[in-house]
Motif scaffolding. Structure first.
Motif: not given
Lengths: 267, 267, 267
Positions: A94-99, A114-120, A125-132, A146-152
Motif C-alpha cells: 500500500l502506497g507503492a502504486t495507485k492500484l 477484523s484485523v489489518i496487518k502491515g508494516n510501518a 498511510i492507513l492512519a492518514g499520516q502518510g508513509g513511504t 504506536e499512535a498511528s496503529c491506534r488511529d488506524a
C-alpha cells in the motif's frame, strides 16, 4: 493465554481461506498447516463465497493483485461479514502504486475487516499520516507508529498489527507490544504474509482479536527465535525450512520461556 | 518392476506437462525433476495443446481453478487423448464447492483420463457414494474406500489411486495396496500434488497404469520414509527439503528393502 | 570488480521489479533479497508502469505466459525504456511453442532490453541459427554457441548471457566466459530464473552490462559451488536452501578464491 490459544488452534483445526499473492502462497499454506490449522487457497470469483462460507477465517493479501482477484476478495469478504467470519487484511505494498491504494479503499469500503496487518509505512498511510513504501518495503522512520496503529484501529473499527522489530497491536482501547521475533525473519520473503496467516488461525478460535493477534505474533516470533538458535541454520534458506519446523514443534514450555507481550500504557 | 520403471523414467526423461495450481507448482516441478523426468508448467490456452503434444504425460490439478485455466485443461486433455498421451487428473477439493464439481464433470465428460488420484473423500464422491471435503482435506471415515476406488475405476474406465495411510490403486480388474509412505508427508502442503506428478512420470514410460501407479506411489512413499529417518529432519520444513533429496537419491537397494505393494484379493 | 559490484548491490539495495512465472516466483524473490537487493513481483497491467518507474531494474520472464501478463510486460518494458531503467529478458522455453516465439518477437519489437539470458537452445534460436527446446530445456549440442551469443548480442544491440557448464557473456565487442557454478544447480528448478534476477540486481548498479552480467553469474555460480561443498547438502532439496544461504553469506574472500572469469579472444 497464548499457549491455550495455540492449543485451541491445534484442537479445532480451523479452515483458513486465503486469497493471496502468487509469491508466498505456498509459504502461507505451509505456515498455516504447521501451526495446526487447515489452509485452503483459492481466488476464483465463482467459488470464493462458497469457500469463505465453509471457512473459519478469511485472509486477504494484495501482494500480486489482478482485477478478477480483487473482485473475488470483495465477494468473499462480504460473504464472510454476513456469516461473522473474521477477515484479516494484509495491504501489501500500500502506497507503492495507485492500484494498491484503490484496491485497499475498495476493500475497506465494502468489507469490515477484523484485523489489518502491515508494516510501518502501510499502517501510517492507513492512519492518514502518510508513509513511504518501496516495492513492498517500508522506508523511513515512523516515530509515532504506536499512535498511528491506534488511529488506524479507530478509523476502521478493527484490530491493527504493525510488524517491526517489536510488533504493535491495538484496537480502540488497548495497545500491546510483542517483543518476540528475530532479525532473520526479515531476510526471508514472505514472513509478513505468513504472519497474516497465523493471525487468521488465531482469530478463527478467539473473538478478542487483540488477544488472538498478540498470541499469533508471539507464537510466530518465538518460532523464529527458536529457528535462529539452531546450529543447522546457516542463512535465510535453512532458516526458512527451520522456521516451519519450529512452528510445528512449538510447545507450551517454549512459549512460557520466551513470551514477550507487554501492555503499552497511554495517557 | 518398480526399480526397473524408475530406471526407465531416468533413462527416457519424459516431459511432463502440468496444468496445476499456484500453491504447489514449484514443488511439483521439483519433484518431477528429482525423480528424473522433465517438468513443464503452462496453462495459457494459446499454447497448451502444442505443449501437451510435445509431452509424454499431462498432469491436470484443479487446486486453484480459474475459467481460463479450466478451458486450457479441456483443450490440452483433448489433444493428449488424440495423441494417446496419458492424462493424470488430481481433483483437488472435489466436493468443497460447486465450481470444483462442475469442473471435474466437464473434464471427465470431455477428456479420457488414464489415472485419477485423490483422497478418500474425493474418490468416494467420484464413485457416487458421497464424501466430505473441507477445503482440500478429506473429512470422516471411508470404510469401503477400496470398493469406491474400484467403482470409480469402472465408471471412468481408468486407474484410480486413493491416497491415505495405505494407498489403494485399482482398475476394473485389479486392486493393489501400497504401504509405503510416512505420516510426515501429511504435514507438508503439496505432497498429494507431487504424488500426481510422480504418477505422471511413471505413466509416461509404462502403459500398464496399475503397475506404473503402484511403482510411482511406492517410490514416492519410500523417499518419504527415507527422509523421515534422517537425523537432520526436525519437522515439516526440513522434511520437505529432504524429501526432494531422497527422490533424487532413490536407488534399487532402497526400493528392494522397503517396497510394500500387495495385491488385494476380492471375491 | 565482482566483489565491488556485490558491495554496491548491498549498499544501494536496488528495487528489482519482476514480471515472472508462477513456478519460480518465490525463488526469484528470495534470491534477490539474499544477494542484497529488494524484490517486487507484480504483473497487473494497471500498476506495472508505476512499479517499473519506481524500480532500478525490470526482469521479464515468460515461463508461464498469459495474454494479460504479456501486455503487462510490454507496458512495463516501454516505461522502463523511457526512464533508462535496464530490462533483463529471460525467454524461457523459446522454441517450444508458437506463443513463446510470438511473445519474444513482440517484446523485442517493442522494448529495448539490456540483457537477454537463456540456455543454448533459446539463444541459438534468437541468433537465427535454430535450436531445440523441450519444455523449457535446451536439447542437443551447440558447438558454435559463443558465436551465436555474439550474433544475438549484435542483432538486439544488448548483452547476451548463455547459461551452461560455462556461462558465455557477450555484447557486440567483447566475450567473457564465466566458469563458476556447480552441476547441482541444474538439479533445482528455477536456478535459471534466479540467475536472471541476480543479473537484474547487478545491472541496476552498473551500466556496463557485460561487466555487471559477468559479476552476477560469477557470484551466483560461486554461491552454488560453496553450497555444493557443504556437508549438510544431501541432494537438490537441501542444496536449494543452502544456495540461498550462500548467496546471503557471499563475501569478498570467497569471490577472490573462486572467481573464474576469462575473456574470450576472437579474431
Amino acid at each position: 493465554m497464548t499457549g491455550q490459544l495455540l492449543e485451541r488452534v491445534r484442537h479445532e483445526k480451523p479452515l483458513i481461506h486465503h486469497i493471496t499473492n502468487q509469491v508466498t502462497i505456498n509459504d502461507c499454506a505451509n505456515a498455516t498447516l504447521c501451526i495446526g490449522a487447515l489452509p485452503v487457497m483459492t481466488h476464483a470469483v465463482d467459488e470464493v463465497e462458497e469457500m469463505a462460507a465453509a471457512s473459519n477465517a478469511l485472509v486477504i493479501n494484495i501482494g500480486t493483485p489482478t482485477p478478477d482477484q480483487i473482485d473475488a476478495m470483495v465477494a468473499a469478504g462480504k460473504k464472510a461479514n454476513r456469516l461473522n467470519i473474521p477477515v484479516i487484511l494484509d495491504p501489501v505494498g500500500l502506497g507503492a502504486t495507485k492500484l494498491r491504494t484503490d484496491t485497499i479503499k475498495r476493500l475497506l469500503d465494502n468489507v469490515h475487516v477484523s484485523v489489518i496487518k502491515g508494516n510501518a509505512g502501510e499502517i501510517s498511510i492507513l492512519a492518514g499520516q502518510g508513509g513511504t513504501v518501496k516495492g513492498v518495503e517500508s522506508i523511513g522512520q515512523y516515530d509515532n507508529i504506536e499512535a498511528s496503529c491506534r488511529d488506524a484501529a479507530k478509523i476502521y473499527a478493527c484490530t491493527v498489527v504493525v510488524t517491526g522489530a517489536a510488533d504493535i497491536i491495538a484496537d480502540s482501547s488497548r495497545t500491546l507490544r510483542v517483543g518476540n521475533g528475530d532479525a532473520m525473519m526479515g531476510r526471508v520473503v514472505g514472513t509478513g504474509c505468513m504472519a497474516a496467516s497465523i493471525l487468521g488461525c488465531f482469530a478463527a478460535v478467539e473473538n478478542d482479536h487483540v488477544q488472538s493477534s498478540a498470541a499469533a505474533m508471539a507464537c510466530f516470533g518465538i518460532a523464529g527465535q527458536l529457528a535462529a538458535k539452531r546450529d543447522d541454520v546457516k542463512g535465510p534458506g535453512t532458516f526458512k525450512a527451520t522456521l516451519m519446523d519450529e512452528l510445528y514443534n512449538l510447545d507450551t514450555a517454549s512459549i512460557e520461556q520466551y513470551l514477550n507481550i507487554e501492555e503499552v500504557v497511554t495517557i
